[in-house]
Scaffold this motif. Structure first.
Motif, PDB file in Angstrom:
ATOM      1  N   UNK A   1      60.732 -98.483  22.951  1.00 44.34           N
ATOM      2  CA  UNK A   1      60.002 -97.792  22.164  1.00 44.34           C
ATOM      3  C   UNK A   1      60.523 -97.365  20.733  1.00 44.34           C
ATOM      4  N   UNK A   2      61.618 -97.715  20.396  1.00 43.58           N
ATOM      5  CA  UNK A   2      62.465 -97.481  19.238  1.00 43.58           C
ATOM      6  C   UNK A   2      61.669 -98.098  17.933  1.00 43.58           C
ATOM      7  N   UNK A   3      60.958 -97.104  16.962  1.00 44.93           N
ATOM      8  CA  UNK A   3      60.207 -97.442  15.990  1.00 44.93           C
ATOM      9  C   UNK A   3      60.890 -98.127  15.003  1.00 44.93           C
ATOM     10  N   UNK A   4      60.453 -99.525  14.616  1.00 47.86           N
ATOM     11  CA  UNK A   4      60.934-100.196  13.795  1.00 47.86           C
ATOM     12  C   UNK A   4      62.355-101.004  14.067  1.00 47.86           C
ATOM     13  N   UNK A   5      62.576-101.026  15.418  1.00 43.38           N
ATOM     14  CA  UNK A   5      63.819-101.617  15.820  1.00 43.38           C
ATOM     15  C   UNK A   5      63.570-103.093  16.032  1.00 43.38           C
ATOM     16  N   UNK A   6      64.344-103.976  15.951  1.00 43.75           N
ATOM     17  CA  UNK A   6      64.379-105.328  15.929  1.00 43.75           C
ATOM     18  C   UNK A   6      64.570-105.619  17.497  1.00 43.75           C
ATOM     19  N   UNK A   7      64.425-107.023  17.935  1.00 41.03           N
ATOM     20  CA  UNK A   7      64.768-107.387  19.214  1.00 41.03           C
ATOM     21  C   UNK A   7      66.158-107.264  19.372  1.00 41.03           C
ATOM     22  N   UNK A   8      66.944-107.595  18.404  1.00 41.73           N
ATOM     23  CA  UNK A   8      68.424-107.554  18.713  1.00 41.73           C
ATOM     24  C   UNK A   8      68.819-105.970  18.865  1.00 41.73           C
ATOM     25  N   UNK A   9      68.303-104.965  18.139  1.00 39.88           N
ATOM     26  CA  UNK A   9      68.705-103.704  18.232  1.00 39.88           C
ATOM     27  C   UNK A   9      68.154-103.113  19.502  1.00 39.88           C
ATOM     28  N   UNK A  10      67.004-103.564  20.164  1.00 39.52           N
ATOM     29  CA  UNK A  10      66.637-103.129  21.545  1.00 39.52           C
ATOM     30  C   UNK A  10      67.430-103.483  22.683  1.00 39.52           C
ATOM     31  N   UNK A  11      67.770-105.007  22.338  1.00 46.23           N
ATOM     32  CA  UNK A  11      68.763-105.459  23.393  1.00 46.23           C
ATOM     33  C   UNK A  11      70.173-104.714  23.362  1.00 46.23           C
ATOM     34  N   UNK A  12      70.821-104.448  22.115  1.00 49.17           N
ATOM     35  CA  UNK A  12      71.972-103.408  22.175  1.00 49.17           C
ATOM     36  C   UNK A  12      71.880-102.220  22.720  1.00 49.17           C
ATOM     37  N   UNK A  13      70.574-101.406  22.235  1.00 45.77           N
ATOM     38  CA  UNK A  13      70.170-100.255  23.100  1.00 45.77           C
ATOM     39  C   UNK A  13      70.298-100.300  24.442  1.00 45.77           C
ATOM     40  N   UNK A  14      69.640-101.042  25.199  1.00 46.69           N
ATOM     41  CA  UNK A  14      69.735-101.071  26.565  1.00 46.69           C
ATOM     42  C   UNK A  14      70.947-101.323  26.907  1.00 46.69           C
ATOM     43  N   UNK A  15      71.692-102.338  26.404  1.00 48.10           N
ATOM     44  CA  UNK A  15      73.359-102.676  26.898  1.00 48.10           C
ATOM     45  C   UNK A  15      73.943-101.390  26.851  1.00 48.10           C
ATOM     46  N   UNK A  16      73.878-100.289  25.755  1.00 45.98           N
ATOM     47  CA  UNK A  16      74.582 -99.248  25.445  1.00 45.98           C
ATOM     48  C   UNK A  16      74.486 -98.238  26.491  1.00 45.98           C
ATOM     49  N   UNK A  17      72.952 -98.350  27.234  1.00 49.04           N
ATOM     50  CA  UNK A  17      72.701 -97.308  28.254  1.00 49.04           C
ATOM     51  C   UNK A  17      73.332 -97.875  29.726  1.00 49.04           C
ATOM     52  N   UNK A  18      73.182 -99.061  29.862  1.00 47.84           N
ATOM     53  CA  UNK A  18      73.408 -99.596  31.133  1.00 47.84           C
ATOM     54  C   UNK A  18      75.042 -99.788  31.250  1.00 47.84           C
ATOM     55  N   UNK A  19      75.532-100.488  30.041  1.00 47.39           N
ATOM     56  CA  UNK A  19      77.091-100.785  30.360  1.00 47.39           C
ATOM     57  C   UNK A  19      78.022-100.105  29.303  1.00 47.39           C
ATOM     58  N   UNK A  20      77.386 -99.454  28.212  1.00 47.47           N
ATOM     59  CA  UNK A  20      78.268 -98.898  27.205  1.00 47.47           C
ATOM     60  C   UNK A  20      79.141 -99.823  26.527  1.00 47.47           C
ATOM     61  N   UNK A  21      79.946 -99.331  26.017  1.00 51.40           N
ATOM     62  CA  UNK A  21      80.901-100.014  25.133  1.00 51.40           C
ATOM     63  C   UNK A  21      82.350 -99.358  25.018  1.00 51.40           C
ATOM     64  N   UNK A  22      83.438-100.056  25.012  1.00 50.09           N
ATOM     65  CA  UNK A  22      84.691 -99.574  24.951  1.00 50.09           C
ATOM     66  C   UNK A  22      85.303 -99.458  23.445  1.00 50.09           C
ATOM     67  N   UNK A  23      86.132 -98.547  22.870  1.00 53.18           N
ATOM     68  CA  UNK A  23      86.733 -98.427  21.833  1.00 53.18           C
ATOM     69  C   UNK A  23      88.187 -98.896  22.010  1.00 53.18           C
ATOM     70  N   UNK A  24      88.087-100.325  21.364  1.00 52.75           N
ATOM     71  CA  UNK A  24      89.240-101.265  21.889  1.00 52.75           C
ATOM     72  C   UNK A  24      90.072-101.769  20.691  1.00 52.75           C
ATOM     73  N   UNK A  25      89.922-100.925  19.372  1.00 52.91           N
ATOM     74  CA  UNK A  25      90.662-101.386  18.323  1.00 52.91           C
ATOM     75  C   UNK A  25      90.585-100.244  17.123  1.00 52.91           C
ATOM     76  N   UNK A  26      91.703-100.279  16.223  1.00 48.31           N
ATOM     77  CA  UNK A  26      91.438 -99.244  15.153  1.00 48.31           C
ATOM     78  C   UNK A  26      91.032-100.088  14.043  1.00 48.31           C
ATOM     79  N   UNK A  27      89.984 -99.702  13.594  1.00 49.24           N
ATOM     80  CA  UNK A  27      89.512-100.205  12.360  1.00 49.24           C
ATOM     81  C   UNK A  27      88.348 -99.554  11.910  1.00 49.24           C
ATOM     82  N   UNK A  28      87.765 -99.904  10.721  1.00 50.03           N
ATOM     83  CA  UNK A  28      86.607 -99.217   9.862  1.00 50.03           C
ATOM     84  C   UNK A  28      85.209 -99.984   9.708  1.00 50.03           C
ATOM     85  N   UNK A  29      84.445 -99.419   9.014  1.00 48.59           N
ATOM     86  CA  UNK A  29      84.724 -98.283   8.037  1.00 48.59           C
ATOM     87  C   UNK A  29      84.703 -96.777   8.418  1.00 48.59           C
TER      88      UNK A  29
END
Length: 352
Positions: free
Chosen positions: A261-289
């Motif tokens: 139900x994210x307002x205005x979110x694309x299909x890709x955003x919703x996919x990444x949102x779900x992934x970040x809840x279920x699997x999350x992500x790892x910080x694996x490099x030093x970079x920016x911005x």
């Protein structure tokens, strides 16, 4: 559009073993539908959704294991998230997208020479298809990564170039394809700045097209600590204190967020949102911005008519590209509908 894994100096990979533990199960796993037309079906010259990060050999699975309910959080979780401010991560732009290919033993075999002396090796050689391209920046990281379905390996060359029909590079390494990609699974040679397998956690084109990303994601940070934890085997960061991000830290989006139900979110955003809840992500490099940036995307959209091996990958963020059709590009706005202020940092990779 620009990439966000930029370095002041080139990364020097290194080796260190990490602990192996088992993760629990998760109960939330909402699904987002397919994001592209059937006419743009996944191309088998690149890995499919289940080819990488699987650890089917019983190895520790940092990337395919869902985050358990009520995980233990890092004591500094609030301070780390607060230090990120209103930063919205970006996807790595086209020039920082590590290319990953499916190869077989029938593809050309190369025995690259390496310019560094860090124990670089691709074993008895690396099969690289003729259609392969490397990561764009030059000078830069210039990875080429190959999943060999015949011998079950993932081999990579860092600083790769192809001259007079021969692939060479700065360094290289070998991982079992079913290892999960952590530093402790390396067979020989070296990996990324965190010593994980090159391309581990990157979003594959086939996953964008299938409508689901079933593994943890790859992030970079400008505030990474000098300390590290599994799955990282080292850190190329230099931060300290309560608000830096330990290299290898697993971050998660609060499961109470309504991704569908994210307002205005694309299909890709919703996919990444779900992934970040279920699997999350790892910080694996030093970079920016920013304090949290550079979500890894596997490059080379094979549908791009302007791609040209071995130096010019296809741009999936172009108009009509695989990423573009899912609403994903290199701008901050592409992921701005996800509430990134609702992140939390796990105490260990498996939430214990």
């Amino acid at each position: 559009m620009s990439g966000w894994r930029n370095k002041a100096v080139r990364r020097a990979p290194w080796v260190l073993a990490a602990a192996a533990v088992v993760a629990g199960a998760v109960v939330w796993a909402p699904s987002v539908g397919a994001t592209v037309a059937p006419s743009q079906a996944w191309d088998a010259r690149q890995p499919g959704p289940d080819d990488l990060f699987t650890a089917t050999d019983g190895s520790t699975n940092y990337f395919r294991s869902p985050i358990p309910a009520n995980p233990a959080l890092d004591p500094n979780s609030d301070a780390i998230v607060a230090s990120m401010g209103d930063n919205t991560p970006r996807l790595n732009g086209p020039q920082w997208q590590i290319t990953i290919y499916t190869a077989s033993n029938s593809d050309p075999l190369y025995h690259p020479e390496f310019s560094e002396d860090w124990g670089c090796s691709v074993g008895d050689g690396i099969h690289i298809p003729d259609y392969a391209t490397r990561e764009v920046p030059s000078p830069g990281d210039e990875w080429v990564v190959v999943y060999n379905k015949d011998d079950g390996t993932v081999k990579s060359i860092w600083g790769a170039s192809k001259e007079s029909g021969q692939w060479n590079g700065s360094c290289g390494g070998v991982w079992p394809a079913a290892s999960g990609g952590g530093a402790d699974a390396k067979t020989e040679g070296v990996g990324t700045g965190a010593e994980v397998q090159a391309g581990t956690g990157f979003i594959l084109n086939s996953e964008i097209q299938s409508g689901a990303i079933n593994h943890a994601l790859y992030f970079t940070s400008t505030t990474s600590c000098s300390t590290f934890r599994a799955p990282a085997g080292k850190s190329d960061g230099d931060g300290g204190g309560a608000s830096c991000v330990p290299m290898g830290a697993r971050i998660q989006l609060d499961p109470s967020v309504d991704c569908a139900g994210l307002p205005g979110a694309s299909d890709g955003e919703k996919m990444i949102c779900v992934t970040m809840q279920r699997y999350g992500g790892y910080v694996l490099d030093s970079g920016g911005p920013g304090p949290l940036s550079g979500i890894g995307v596997a490059g080379d959209d094979l549908t791009d008519p302007d791609r040209a091996p071995w130096q010019t990958p296809g741009n999936g963020m172009r108009d009509g590209g695989i990423l573009d059709l899912a609403g994903l590009d290199g701008s901050t706005g592409a992921l701005a509908d996800i509430p990134w202020d609702k992140l939390r940092v796990l105490n260990t990779w498996n939430g214990q």
